[in-house]
Structure formats: structure tokens, C-alpha cells
Design a protein around this motif. Structure first.
Motif, mmCIF file in Angstrom:
data_model
loop_
_atom_site.group_PDB
_atom_site.id
_atom_site.type_symbol
_atom_site.label_atom_id
_atom_site.label_comp_id
_atom_site.label_asym_id
_atom_site.label_seq_id
_atom_site.Cartn_x
_atom_site.Cartn_y
_atom_site.Cartn_z
ATOM 1 N N HIS A 106 0.799 -1.233 0.000
ATOM 2 C CA HIS A 106 0.000 0.000 0.000
ATOM 3 C C HIS A 106 0.833 1.285 0.000
ATOM 4 N N MET A 107 2.155 1.169 0.097
ATOM 5 C CA MET A 107 2.988 2.378 0.106
ATOM 6 C C MET A 107 4.099 2.244 -0.920
ATOM 7 N N SER A 108 4.818 3.318 -1.140
ATOM 8 C CA SER A 108 5.882 3.275 -2.147
ATOM 9 C C SER A 108 7.029 4.211 -1.760
ATOM 10 N N GLY A 109 8.136 4.075 -2.482
ATOM 11 C CA GLY A 109 9.270 4.985 -2.335
ATOM 12 C C GLY A 109 9.905 4.981 -0.957
ATOM 13 N N ASP A 110 10.389 6.162 -0.557
ATOM 14 C CA ASP A 110 11.130 6.297 0.698
ATOM 15 C C ASP A 110 10.264 6.020 1.927
ATOM 16 N N VAL A 111 8.973 6.356 1.850
ATOM 17 C CA VAL A 111 8.059 6.106 2.977
ATOM 18 C C VAL A 111 7.977 4.600 3.228
ATOM 19 N N ARG A 112 7.775 3.849 2.161
ATOM 20 C CA ARG A 112 7.729 2.380 2.268
ATOM 21 C C ARG A 112 9.038 1.843 2.849
ATOM 22 N N ASP A 113 10.179 2.302 2.303
ATOM 23 C CA ASP A 113 11.485 1.798 2.737
ATOM 24 C C ASP A 113 11.749 2.108 4.206
ATOM 25 N N ALA A 114 11.330 3.295 4.642
ATOM 26 C CA ALA A 114 11.553 3.687 6.046
ATOM 27 C C ALA A 114 10.737 2.812 6.983
ATOM 28 N N PHE A 115 9.453 2.606 6.662
ATOM 29 C CA PHE A 115 8.603 1.790 7.532
ATOM 30 C C PHE A 115 9.068 0.333 7.563
ATOM 31 N N VAL A 116 9.459 -0.202 6.402
ATOM 32 C CA VAL A 116 9.947 -1.586 6.354
ATOM 33 C C VAL A 116 11.225 -1.728 7.191
ATOM 34 N N ALA A 117 12.108 -0.727 7.121
ATOM 35 C CA ALA A 117 13.346 -0.757 7.913
ATOM 36 C C ALA A 117 13.040 -0.759 9.407
ATOM 37 N N ILE A 118 12.058 0.020 9.829
ATOM 38 C CA ILE A 118 11.671 0.045 11.251
ATOM 39 C C ILE A 118 11.153 -1.333 11.664
ATOM 40 N N VAL A 119 10.278 -1.906 10.837
ATOM 41 C CA VAL A 119 9.707 -3.224 11.144
ATOM 42 C C VAL A 119 10.818 -4.268 11.265
ATOM 43 N N ARG A 120 11.740 -4.263 10.314
ATOM 44 C CA ARG A 120 12.834 -5.242 10.330
ATOM 45 C C ARG A 120 13.746 -5.046 11.532
ATOM 46 N N SER A 121 13.971 -3.793 11.892
ATOM 47 C CA SER A 121 14.811 -3.492 13.050
ATOM 48 C C SER A 121 14.165 -3.983 14.335
ATOM 49 N N VAL A 122 12.857 -3.806 14.428
ATOM 50 C CA VAL A 122 12.120 -4.251 15.616
ATOM 51 C C VAL A 122 12.148 -5.780 15.697
ATOM 52 N N LYS A 123 11.928 -6.443 14.568
ATOM 53 C CA LYS A 123 11.833 -7.900 14.550
ATOM 54 C C LYS A 123 13.187 -8.560 14.788
ATOM 55 N N ASP A 124 14.228 -8.092 14.083
ATOM 56 C CA ASP A 124 15.537 -8.751 14.182
ATOM 57 C C ASP A 124 16.601 -7.824 13.602
ATOM 58 N N LYS A 125 17.156 -6.965 14.463
ATOM 59 C CA LYS A 125 18.121 -5.964 13.999
ATOM 60 C C LYS A 125 19.383 -6.595 13.389
ATOM 61 N N PRO A 126 19.980 -7.642 14.017
ATOM 62 C CA PRO A 126 21.153 -8.261 13.377
ATOM 63 C C PRO A 126 20.865 -8.777 11.968
ATOM 64 N N ALA A 127 19.657 -9.321 11.737
ATOM 65 C CA ALA A 127 19.310 -9.821 10.395
ATOM 66 C C ALA A 127 19.218 -8.663 9.397
ATOM 67 N N PHE A 128 18.701 -7.518 9.847
ATOM 68 C CA PHE A 128 18.618 -6.326 8.992
ATOM 69 C C PHE A 128 20.017 -5.920 8.524
ATOM 70 N N PHE A 129 20.971 -5.860 9.478
ATOM 71 C CA PHE A 129 22.335 -5.449 9.112
ATOM 72 C C PHE A 129 23.062 -6.534 8.328
ATOM 73 N N ALA A 130 22.781 -7.806 8.621
ATOM 74 C CA ALA A 130 23.404 -8.901 7.862
ATOM 75 C C ALA A 130 23.015 -8.798 6.390
ATOM 76 N N ASP A 131 21.752 -8.499 6.118
ATOM 77 C CA ASP A 131 21.286 -8.329 4.736
ATOM 78 C C ASP A 131 21.949 -7.139 4.058
ATOM 79 N N LYS A 132 22.074 -6.036 4.801
ATOM 80 C CA LYS A 132 22.721 -4.829 4.241
ATOM 81 C C LYS A 132 24.185 -5.120 3.882
ATOM 82 N N LEU A 133 24.872 -5.855 4.765
ATOM 83 C CA LEU A 133 26.274 -6.205 4.497
ATOM 84 C C LEU A 133 26.374 -7.116 3.274
ATOM 85 N N TYR A 134 25.472 -8.097 3.193
ATOM 86 C CA TYR A 134 25.493 -9.016 2.053
ATOM 87 C C TYR A 134 25.271 -8.246 0.744
#
Length: 667
Positions: free
Chosen positions: A575-603
Motif C-alpha cells: 500500500h505504500m511506495s518509495g522512501d516512505v515504504r522503505d523507512a517503515f519496512v526498515a523500522i519493522v525489520r529493526s524491531v523484529k531482528d536488527k542483526p538480520a537487517f544489518f546482515a542483509d545490508k552487508l550481504y
């Protein structure tokens, strides 16, 4: 007998074909292969819509009618991956497994992943059938072949699994559960070295129900999941096998969902794994695998197969998959329960965050200052000496070195390092010498200066830092650039994206625990997307995702899944797009599993051609004393290669040496 779930329902995707006529089907296949070329569409349609028992009957009818072997004819007419898939479907499951094991053992090298997948996931009866089929097909004993081709504790565990003697009694003794948990703890974490025999005996023989309770008890007495101990105590193929056994004990469908996802993500497809799982689970638990896949990876198995394969091979795989869970009304209600159980498990596990860089013992700031000065004095620079000092000291110790260096030499250490080092190494070393808040403030400043804004950096930093870190960044930003971070963000971004960043930059998130009643209300607000008013939707998400505490948001996400059958990130993406979507998804991923968020970014920073050194440096510096050890472990689990290995392969020279020192070890 067809496999069923506990509720008694059939969970395969391939069902018995009604009004089946083996001779008629044999004739249809013969016609499809007669003459020049073959009608591949007709072959795949027929074979994928019959169950295994019916296919065996077709093979027998074909031989009776034409005196020919159907599998031999299919092999002659078809090629490549499509041929492997169709021929695999024509074999009884035990013979299919036997052939996979035989192929894994023969030739140069052994396909350990195939051995692990099959032997860790099959029931006692399936193992017994496999052993018999292997003996019948190859006139050899599978155990003897495994013994001849493997070694050590890996071999011992495979042989135990090949016995097919796992206990099947659902009556569990509480005393034995406690004893087994204690024995595993004493065999690993509490012992100098590891008693692998104890792990092999308990994990290889106890019933699934018993082991699930043992894992719960282990978490209670050790404070960490059994998987963490296995990773810490075992290595190589033994570690992989034990982890696969634990995953299958916890949830066999989740194990296969993960294997399928890894087979298709990134560049290239692991077709052997994809074929093996789609063939072997199509009449067992494919619907359960689809549910877990959809919940865990926020996309359907159907859509990933569709994007990752082609031609008749794709069509046949999609038929075995049996449906698209992204289509309206297809996402099963059971998925909510699967997801909810996943959340409950993760909520129980209190993961200790651990960095890789620790304070040096016998620290001497003046001595370190002298070493650094000597390394930069005269002709040439001793980069190795600089790396050794800077990467092996904590940030607090580096700050002391900065002060002592100025007192002793009357010089600015940062300025000296800047003039002596260059390129990626300079950025990495200078980043380590700043306080975490100064480093983050500088990254934010660079993201906003010049033409264009790097929104990804703004999102990464502001979505993942806690209140204390955000407040320190605000102070560092004001001190360095004589402007508030809020003003800088306001002048450089706009709309809802600006409002999200400004809210996060206040560092004013609740810090309490969860409130179940409020969590239910919050989930209801987030799930109401029917109004079609995107402005109202984004405002609602902002008011909850940017202000509620992490424990509370985890509960909100659980309640959201119960209400909608979808993960909250799926709704955001839809239901969202662009930077708004990316920001909210990043918050959700950080809340759920922050190490996994950074592991994906590093990969992502290292995969493919070229390296995103800016992202690599930023994460290695900022997480080195917080959770880089956790990131390393998640990285290995998600990407089947170590962070150390990827850095080693993807970087070079002194920059690589410094990164590997921060990484702190090879998993």
C-alpha cells in the motif's frame, strides 16, 4: 497412506487424479513422445496432475502396452532440468531419495548438503524405505557407502540417523527432559572442548515431542537457544547437520521453506535442491511449506519460482507448487498460526547482543600514542601498526589515545591519520577514531550534502538507533555543524518521509514493555487499509511505528498477523511506495531482528560486481561494539557463507586487513 496434518487433513499439493485410467495415460504419453520432437506440455500436464502411486501404475501399463521402459523413454525425449524433474516424479519416493543419496556420494567430492537435507528430515519409516530401495537399486548398503565417503562426528551422526530408530512415543518424561537439557549444556557450554557423542545420542534418538521440550528447558537453564550452542561448540558439516536436525524437530515445513528460499535467492538457482524438495514434499507437506514461506519471506513460493525459472521446467514446478499465495483468497488461515508460533518462540529467546571489539587488557594510552606516532613518522607509513592498535581497542580507549597523543606530541591524531592514510582504509580508521555519535552524525551530514540525498543512509541510521544513541547523535550534529539535525532533515526531505525522519530524530520512543490491549488496538489501526486514504494510512503507521517501544511493537506485529494473515511488512509494501515504504519496512525489520537487517545490508554491499565500501565501512564501524557477533552468526545462517569469507573475497590490501580484524573471526 496419504500424509495428513495433526488435524487429519491432507497437506500435499498433488492429489489423486479422479477417474484415473493407467492404460489411457500410458497411451497419451506414448503419443506425446512419438515421431519427431515431443509434446512437452502434454507430458508435464499429465505427470504433475497424477500422484506418485498413479505414476507407478502408468509406468507398469506403459511396459505392458509397448514393452518399453517409460523412464528410459522420458530420459531420451526430455533434457536438462525439466528431464530431471519429470524423471524424479516417476520414481517411488524411497527410490528417488536413494538416487539422490547415491548421486551425492559418487564422483569427486560429496554433496554434504543433500545428505544432510534427506537424513535430517525423513521419518523412521521413510529412512527404512530408503535403505531398502538403495539395496534393491544398487545392490549395496547405503550405510557402507556413507561410511566410506564421510568422516568424523559428521559420519557418526549420519549413521545414527540411517538407523531410523528415533523414539516415536508421545508420552514425555519431565525428569528425562530436564536431564537431557542438563547433559547437553554440560557437553557443550560448560565443558572445555565439546562432548559431541552426547549431542549425537540425544539429537539422533529422542522423539520430536521430547526434543521440543528439551529445547525449551535448555533455553530456560542456559539463557540461549540450543542453536547458539551448536554454532559455538560444533563446526563444519557436523554443525550444519545438527542445526538441520534441530530445525526439522522444531518445524520440518519451516526447514524446507528456508532451503527453497536459499535455492532461489541471489544470482543463479540451485536447481538440484529446488527439484529435490518440490518432488519429495509434493505429497507430504507442500501446503505447510507454502504457508511458512509466504509468512517468513513476505512473498509466495509460486511467485519466486515464477521469477526464477523458465519454460516447461517452470510450468511443471508451478503445478507441483499448487497455487499462488499472493493471489486474493489464497493465503491460508493456518499461516497466521504458523507465524504466531514463530513470534512466540522469538519473544521467549532473550538474545544477548555481543560486539567483536572489546577493551584491550593492559591498555596504555601513552604507549599506543607512541606506536601510532612512530608508524607515521619519516618516509612511508606503517599501516599494519596503525591497524593493529586502532582495531584492537574499544572506542573509549581510542578517545583516551586521542587525548594522550595531543598532550604528549602537541598534535592532532585525527589530522595526522588523515594526512598519512588514504582511500577506504582512511575512512575506516578515521570512523573508528570518532565516537559512535560523531560517526553517525557525519554519515547523516554526508547523506544530505551535495546534489541529491542518500535516503538509504538516513533510514538505516535513524530507524535502528535507540533513544540514547539518537540523543547523542543530535548533540554531536549540533556541535560539529552548528545546526540542529531536525532542521537539516526538514530542509533536505519532504512530505511523509520528512515527518517519519523528524519523528525518529526526536529520540522519544516509549521504553516500556508491551500492553496487550493497546497492541490489539494498534494492530487494528494498522490493518484498516480499506478507506483508500493513503495519507491517513501513513499517518497511522507513523504514529505507531515511530513512537511505540520495541517489545510493544513485537506484540502489535503478532496481533496484526492474527487479524490479517499477513506480516505487517507485506501490507506496507503493498500500500505504500518509495522512501516512505522503505523507512517503515526498515523500522519493522529493526524491531523484529536488527542483526538480520544489518546482515542483509552487508550481504547486499558485497554481492555481485563491485563493492559498496561506504555501506560496508559504516556498518562494520557502527556495529563493532554492539552486535557484530550476532550479525556474523545471522549472516552465516542466511547466506550460507561467513561474513569473514565474503570480506576476504571482496576487498583487498590494508582495508581488508582492518575489516577482518573488526570482524573478529571466521564462522
Amino acid at each position: 497412506m496419504a500424509p495428513t496434518s495433526k488435524a487429519g487433513r491432507y497437506r500435499g499439493s498433488v492429489k489423486e487424479f479422479p477417474n484415473f485410467n493407467a492404460s489411457q495415460d500410458a497411451e497419451a504419453l506414448y503419443t506425446a513422445m512419438k515421431g519427431f520432437g515431443s509434446d512437452k506440455e502434454a507430458i508435464l500436464d499429465l505427470i504433475t496432475s497424477r500422484n506418485n502411486k498413479q505414476r507407478i501404475e502408468i509406468s507398469q501399463a506403459y511396459k505392458s502396452l509397448y514393452g518399453k521402459d517409460l523412464i528410459a523413454d522420458l530420459k531420451r525425449e526430455l533434457t536438462g532440468k525439466f528431464e530431471r524433474l519429470i524423471v524424479g516424479l516417476m520414481r517411488p519416493l524411497a527410490y528417488f531419495d536413494a538416487k539422490e543419496i547415491k548421486d551425492a556420494l559418487q564422483g569427486i567430492g560429496t554433496d554434504e548438503k543433500c545428505l544432510i537435507e534427506i537424513l535430517a528430515s525423513r521419518t523412521n519409516q521413510q529412512i527404512h524405505n530408503l535403505v531398502e530401495a538403495y539395496r534393491d537399486a544398487y545392490e549395496r548398503e547405503v550405510e557402507a557407502d556413507v561410511l566410506g565417503d564421510t568422516s568424523g562426528h559428521f559420519r557418526k551422526m549420519l549413521v545414527v540417523l540411517l538407523q531410523g530408530t528415533r523414539e516415536e512415543d508421545d508420552v514425555v518424561s519431565e525428569d528425562l527432559v530436564e536431564q537431557d537439557a542438563k547433559d547437553l549444556l554440560e557437553a557443550g557450554d560448560l565443558k572445555w572442548g565439546t562432548d559431541e557423542a552426547q549431542f549425537i545420542y540425544i539429537l539422533g534418538n529422542r522423539s520430536k515431542q521430547h526434543l521440543r521440550l528439551v529445547f525449551d528447558e535448555y533455553l530456560k537453564i542456559s539463557g540461549k537457544p540450543i542453536e547458539d550452542s551448536i554454532r559455538g561448540e560444533l563446526s563444519g558439516d557436523t554443525e550444519k547437520l545438527m542445526l538441520a536436525v534441530v530445525k526439522c524437530i522444531r518445524s520440518t515445513p519451516e526447514y524446507f521453506a528456508e532451503r527453497l528460499y536459499k535455492a532461489m535467492k541471489g544470482l543463479g538457482t540451485k536447481d538440484n535442491t529446488l527439484i529435490r524438495i518440490m518432488v519429495s514434499r509434493s505429497e507430504i507437506d507442500m501446503l505447510d511449506i507454502r504457508e511458512v514461506f509466504r509468512t517468513k519471506y513476505e512473498k509466495s513460493l509460486h511467485s519466486m519460482i515464477k521469477d526464477d525459472t523458465s519454460g516447461e521446467y517452470k510450468k511443471a514446478l508451478l503445478k507441483l507448487c499448487g497455487g499462488d499465495d499472493d493471489a486474493a483468497g489464497e493465503f491460508f488461515p493456518e499461516a497466521a498460526q504458523v507465524a504466531y508460533r514463530m513470534w512466540e518462540l522469538s519473544a521467549v529467546a532473550k538474545v544477548e547482543l555481543r560486539g567483536t571489539v572489546h577493551p584491550a587488557s593492559d591498555f596504555n594510552a601513552d604507549g599506543d600514542g607512541k606506536v601510532l606516532r612512530k608508524a607515521m613518522k619519516g618516509l612511508g607509513t606503517d599501516e599494519g601498526a596503525i591497524i593493529d592498535v586502532v582495531t584492537q581497542r574499544s572506542n573509549a580507549q581510542r578517545q583516551e589515545i586521542l587525548r594522550t597523543y595531543k598532550s604528549h606530541f602537541g598534535r592532532d591524531l585525527m589530522a595526522d591519520l588523515k594526512s598519512e592514510l588514504s582511500g577506504s582504509l582512511a575512512k575506516l580508521i578515521l570512523g573508528l577514531m570518532m565516537t559512535p555519535a560523531q560517526f553517525d552524525a557525519k554519515q547523516l551530514k554526508k547523506a544530505m550534502e551535495g546534489v541529491g540525498t542518500d535516503e538509504n543512509i538516513l533510514i538505516e541510521i535513524l530507524a535502528t538507533r535507540n533513544n540514547r544513541e539518537i540523543q547523542a547523535i543530535n548533540e554531536a550534529y549540533k556541535a560539529a555543524y552548528h545546526k540542529s539535525l531536525e532542521d537539516a532533515l526538514s530542509s533536505d526531505t519532504s512530505g511523509h518521509f520528512k515527518r517519519i525522519l523528524v519523528s525518529l530524530a526526536l529520540g522519544n520512543r516509549d521504553e516500556g514493555g508491551e500492553d496487550l490491549t493497546r497492541a490489539h488496538e494498534d494492530a487494528k489501526k494498522l490493518s484498516d487499509v480499506s478507506s483508500g486514504d493513503s495519507t491517513s494510512l501513513e499517518t497511522r503507521f507513523l504514529s505507531i511505528l515511530c513512537t511505540r517501544s520495541y517489545p510493544h511493537l513485537r506484540r502489535v506485529f503478532q496481533e496484526f498477523i492474527k487479524m490479517t494473515n499477513h506480516d505487517v511488512a507485506h501490507t506496507i509494501r503493498k500500500h505504500m511506495s518509495g522512501d516512505v515504504r522503505d523507512a517503515f519496512v526498515a523500522i519493522v525489520r529493526s524491531v523484529k531482528d536488527k542483526p538480520a537487517f544489518f546482515a542483509d545490508k552487508l550481504y547486499d554491499s558485497m554481492k555481485g560486481i563491485g563493492t559498496d565500501e561506504r555501506t560496508l565501512t559504516r556498518i562494520m564501524v557502527s556495529r563493532s561494539e554492539i552486535d557484530l557477533l550476532n550479525i556474523r552468526r545471522v549472516f552465516k545462517e542466511m547466506h550460507e557463507k561467513s561474513l569473514h569469507h565474503m570480506i576476504e573475497k571482496d576487498t583487498s590490501g590494508d582495508y581488508r586487513k582492518a575489516l577482518l580484524a573488526i570482524c573478529g573471526g571466521d564462522d
